[in-house]
Design a protein around this motif. Structure first.
Motif, PDB file in Angstrom:
ATOM      1  N   GLY A   1      -8.192   8.684  11.378  1.00 18.14           N
ATOM      2  CA  GLY A   1      -8.736   9.262  12.578  1.00 18.14           C
ATOM      3  C   GLY A   1      -8.695  10.924  12.964  1.00 18.14           C
ATOM      4  N   GLY A   2      -9.266  11.299  11.980  1.00 19.30           N
ATOM      5  CA  GLY A   2      -9.500  12.917  11.796  1.00 19.30           C
ATOM      6  C   GLY A   2      -8.188  13.692  11.571  1.00 19.30           C
ATOM      7  N   THR A   3      -7.039  13.041  11.165  1.00 27.87           N
ATOM      8  CA  THR A   3      -5.941  13.966  11.009  1.00 27.87           C
ATOM      9  C   THR A   3      -5.499  13.668   9.238  1.00 27.87           C
ATOM     10  N   TYR A   4      -4.521  14.299   8.898  1.00 28.46           N
ATOM     11  CA  TYR A   4      -4.304  14.135   7.529  1.00 28.46           C
ATOM     12  C   TYR A   4      -3.671  12.701   7.231  1.00 28.46           C
ATOM     13  N   LYS A   5      -3.505  11.895   8.093  1.00 33.08           N
ATOM     14  CA  LYS A   5      -2.708  10.818   7.905  1.00 33.08           C
ATOM     15  C   LYS A   5      -3.631   9.550   7.696  1.00 33.08           C
ATOM     16  N   TYR A   6      -3.616   8.936   6.663  1.00 33.69           N
ATOM     17  CA  TYR A   6      -4.620   7.737   6.300  1.00 33.69           C
ATOM     18  C   TYR A   6      -3.593   6.493   6.100  1.00 33.69           C
ATOM     19  N   ILE A   7      -4.106   5.522   6.495  1.00 34.71           N
ATOM     20  CA  ILE A   7      -3.622   4.141   6.713  1.00 34.71           C
ATOM     21  C   ILE A   7      -4.341   3.282   5.680  1.00 34.71           C
ATOM     22  N   PHE A   8      -3.373   2.635   4.977  1.00 34.48           N
ATOM     23  CA  PHE A   8      -4.168   1.935   3.614  1.00 34.48           C
ATOM     24  C   PHE A   8      -4.047   0.608   4.049  1.00 34.48           C
TER      25      PHE A   8
ATOM     26  N   PRO B   1       0.896  -1.274  -0.244  1.00 35.62           N
ATOM     27  CA  PRO B   1      -0.078   0.044   0.026  1.00 35.62           C
ATOM     28  C   PRO B   1       0.751   0.857  -0.020  1.00 35.62           C
ATOM     29  N   PRO B   2       0.220   2.370  -0.426  1.00 36.91           N
ATOM     30  CA  PRO B   2       1.150   3.539  -0.254  1.00 36.91           C
ATOM     31  C   PRO B   2       1.272   3.963   1.142  1.00 36.91           C
ATOM     32  N   GLU B   3       2.709   4.339   1.309  1.00 33.57           N
ATOM     33  CA  GLU B   3       3.090   4.851   2.869  1.00 33.57           C
ATOM     34  C   GLU B   3       3.361   6.329   2.614  1.00 33.57           C
ATOM     35  N   LEU B   4       2.346   7.124   3.573  1.00 32.01           N
ATOM     36  CA  LEU B   4       2.881   8.273   3.692  1.00 32.01           C
ATOM     37  C   LEU B   4       4.165   8.778   4.164  1.00 32.01           C
ATOM     38  N   MET B   5       4.809   9.837   3.611  1.00 29.49           N
ATOM     39  CA  MET B   5       6.044  10.212   3.682  1.00 29.49           C
ATOM     40  C   MET B   5       6.156  11.512   4.322  1.00 29.49           C
ATOM     41  N   PHE B   6       5.353  12.758   3.794  1.00 27.47           N
ATOM     42  CA  PHE B   6       5.205  14.002   4.290  1.00 27.47           C
ATOM     43  C   PHE B   6       3.846  14.498   3.865  1.00 27.47           C
ATOM     44  N   VAL B   7       3.420  15.485   4.862  1.00 30.99           N
ATOM     45  CA  VAL B   7       2.313  16.129   4.684  1.00 30.99           C
ATOM     46  C   VAL B   7       2.549  17.772   5.001  1.00 30.99           C
ATOM     47  N   TYR B   8       2.183  18.658   3.876  1.00 28.96           N
ATOM     48  CA  TYR B   8       2.060  19.874   4.141  1.00 28.96           C
ATOM     49  C   TYR B   8       0.754  20.578   4.021  1.00 28.96           C
ATOM     50  N   SER B   9       0.685  21.517   5.198  1.00 37.05           N
ATOM     51  CA  SER B   9      -0.756  22.124   5.311  1.00 37.05           C
ATOM     52  C   SER B   9      -0.349  23.606   5.382  1.00 37.05           C
ATOM     53  N   TYR B  10      -1.069  24.467   4.320  1.00 38.37           N
ATOM     54  CA  TYR B  10      -0.939  25.856   4.253  1.00 38.37           C
ATOM     55  C   TYR B  10       0.596  26.074   4.062  1.00 38.37           C
ATOM     56  N   GLU B  11       1.271  25.197   3.225  1.00 38.58           N
ATOM     57  CA  GLU B  11       2.674  25.480   2.673  1.00 38.58           C
ATOM     58  C   GLU B  11       3.621  25.330   4.010  1.00 38.58           C
ATOM     59  N   LYS B  12       3.205  24.664   5.250  1.00 36.14           N
ATOM     60  CA  LYS B  12       4.019  24.227   6.069  1.00 36.14           C
ATOM     61  C   LYS B  12       4.093  23.005   6.309  1.00 36.14           C
ATOM     62  N   LEU B  13       5.312  22.374   6.571  1.00 38.31           N
ATOM     63  CA  LEU B  13       5.648  20.983   6.822  1.00 38.31           C
ATOM     64  C   LEU B  13       4.802  20.551   8.285  1.00 38.31           C
ATOM     65  N   SER B  14       3.758  19.894   8.017  1.00 41.73           N
ATOM     66  CA  SER B  14       2.817  19.132   8.997  1.00 41.73           C
ATOM     67  C   SER B  14       2.948  17.769   9.728  1.00 41.73           C
ATOM     68  N   ILE B  15       3.516  17.032   8.731  1.00 43.35           N
ATOM     69  CA  ILE B  15       3.922  15.624   9.134  1.00 43.35           C
ATOM     70  C   ILE B  15       5.082  15.038   8.638  1.00 43.35           C
ATOM     71  N   ASN B  16       6.167  14.591   8.901  1.00 43.18           N
ATOM     72  CA  ASN B  16       7.244  13.863   8.592  1.00 43.18           C
ATOM     73  C   ASN B  16       7.241  12.578   9.011  1.00 43.18           C
ATOM     74  N   GLU B  17       7.030  11.485   8.300  1.00 45.59           N
ATOM     75  CA  GLU B  17       6.823  10.013   8.821  1.00 45.59           C
ATOM     76  C   GLU B  17       8.359   9.449   9.140  1.00 45.59           C
ATOM     77  N   SER B  18       9.276  10.357   9.808  1.00 41.21           N
ATOM     78  CA  SER B  18      10.572   9.629   9.895  1.00 41.21           C
ATOM     79  C   SER B  18      11.237   9.285   8.691  1.00 41.21           C
ATOM     80  N   VAL B  19      11.070  10.072   7.974  1.00 43.19           N
ATOM     81  CA  VAL B  19      11.776   9.773   6.432  1.00 43.19           C
ATOM     82  C   VAL B  19      13.092  10.086   6.442  1.00 43.19           C
ATOM     83  N   PRO B  20      14.184   9.337   5.921  1.00 42.95           N
ATOM     84  CA  PRO B  20      15.594   9.893   5.975  1.00 42.95           C
ATOM     85  C   PRO B  20      15.911  11.061   5.161  1.00 42.95           C
ATOM     86  N   SER B  21      16.901  12.004   5.620  1.00 42.26           N
ATOM     87  CA  SER B  21      17.254  13.253   5.130  1.00 42.26           C
ATOM     88  C   SER B  21      17.338  13.230   3.710  1.00 42.26           C
TER      89      SER B  21
END
Lengths: 112, 111
Positions: B94-101, A42-62
């Motif tokens: 769960g109400g965040t941007y994070k989806y689990i597939f 399945p797709p794995e989340l790496m990063f999320v930007y919200s309003y052009e700001k980094l919101s989530i970094n899923e511990s991705v290597p630099s």
């Protein structure tokens, strides 16, 4: 229009190269995402930007460095990647407060 | 920890019949679910969503059912068409941007 575009479609790079992936959307979405998908996974989340700001970094290597220059554009800068980083890289966007994410076609990355 | 599971890796259905794709989740905080269809070497295409306050959502040939007590959702496609042949992913949030597939189910509709 629910289109997210990604360039390039395919990319082959060596482990010492620096390259960038580009993603663009014109739906007025304020959240943008990078996912990595390996074959038959399945797709794995790496990063999320919200309003052009980094919101989530899923511990991705630099060696993966995201950038959001404006609300329509999302880049992923690649440097010193490993062969195991070969995958389909997907960009997605969504409206704030609305959960549906719309995906681009992806960039197929091969690291030699 | 596999929070979203699609236990059937593949499914074959005759054209015109119903396709039922199943998805189980473990995270009771999930309150929104999506189904995507994916062709090889393409990005996932959004199909249908459902909020946890509903137990059914319908859009054309696609219907999603949610059973919160069982932490189970299913996607029904009626009637199935050869063009529906693809990999189907469910995803929960769960109400965040994070989806689990989930791991996906490959549907093959036989003409």
């Amino acid at each position: 229009d629910t289109e997210v575009t990604q360039t390039p479609k395919h990319l082959v790079m060596g482990m010492t190269n620096k390259k960038s992936l580009k993603c663009e959307q014109h739906m007025g979405h304020r959240a943008m995402y990078w996912y990595k998908q390996k074959a038959k996974k399945p797709p794995e989340l790496m990063f999320v930007y919200s309003y052009e700001k980094l919101s989530i970094n899923e511990s991705v290597p630099s060696r993966f460095s995201p950038e959001c220059p404006n609300s329509s554009l999302l880049n992923l800068h690649l440097h010193a990647l490993q062969p195991e980083d070969s995958a389909l890289y997907l960009c997605a966007s969504s409206q704030e407060g609305v959960y549906t994410q719309y995906f681009g076609p992806g960039t197929r990355l091969t690291v030699l | 920890d596999q929070q979203v599971k699609q236990n059937s890796p593949s499914l074959s259905v005759q054209e015109g019949r119903i396709s039922i794709l199943n998805c189980d989740y473990t995270n009771s905080m999930f309150d929104y679910f999506l189904w995507y269809k994916k062709y090889p070497a393409e990005g996932p295409t959004f199909l249908i969503s459902i909020s946890s306050i509903k137990d059914k959502n319908e859009d054309g040939r696609f219907t999603v059912f949610l059973n919160k007590s069982a932490k189970h959702l299913s996607l029904h496609i009626v009637p199935s068409q050869p063009g529906d042949s693809a990999v189907y992913f469910c995803a929960g949030s769960g109400g965040t941007y994070k989806y689990i597939f989930g791991t996906g189910t490959r549907l093959k509709v036989l003409a």
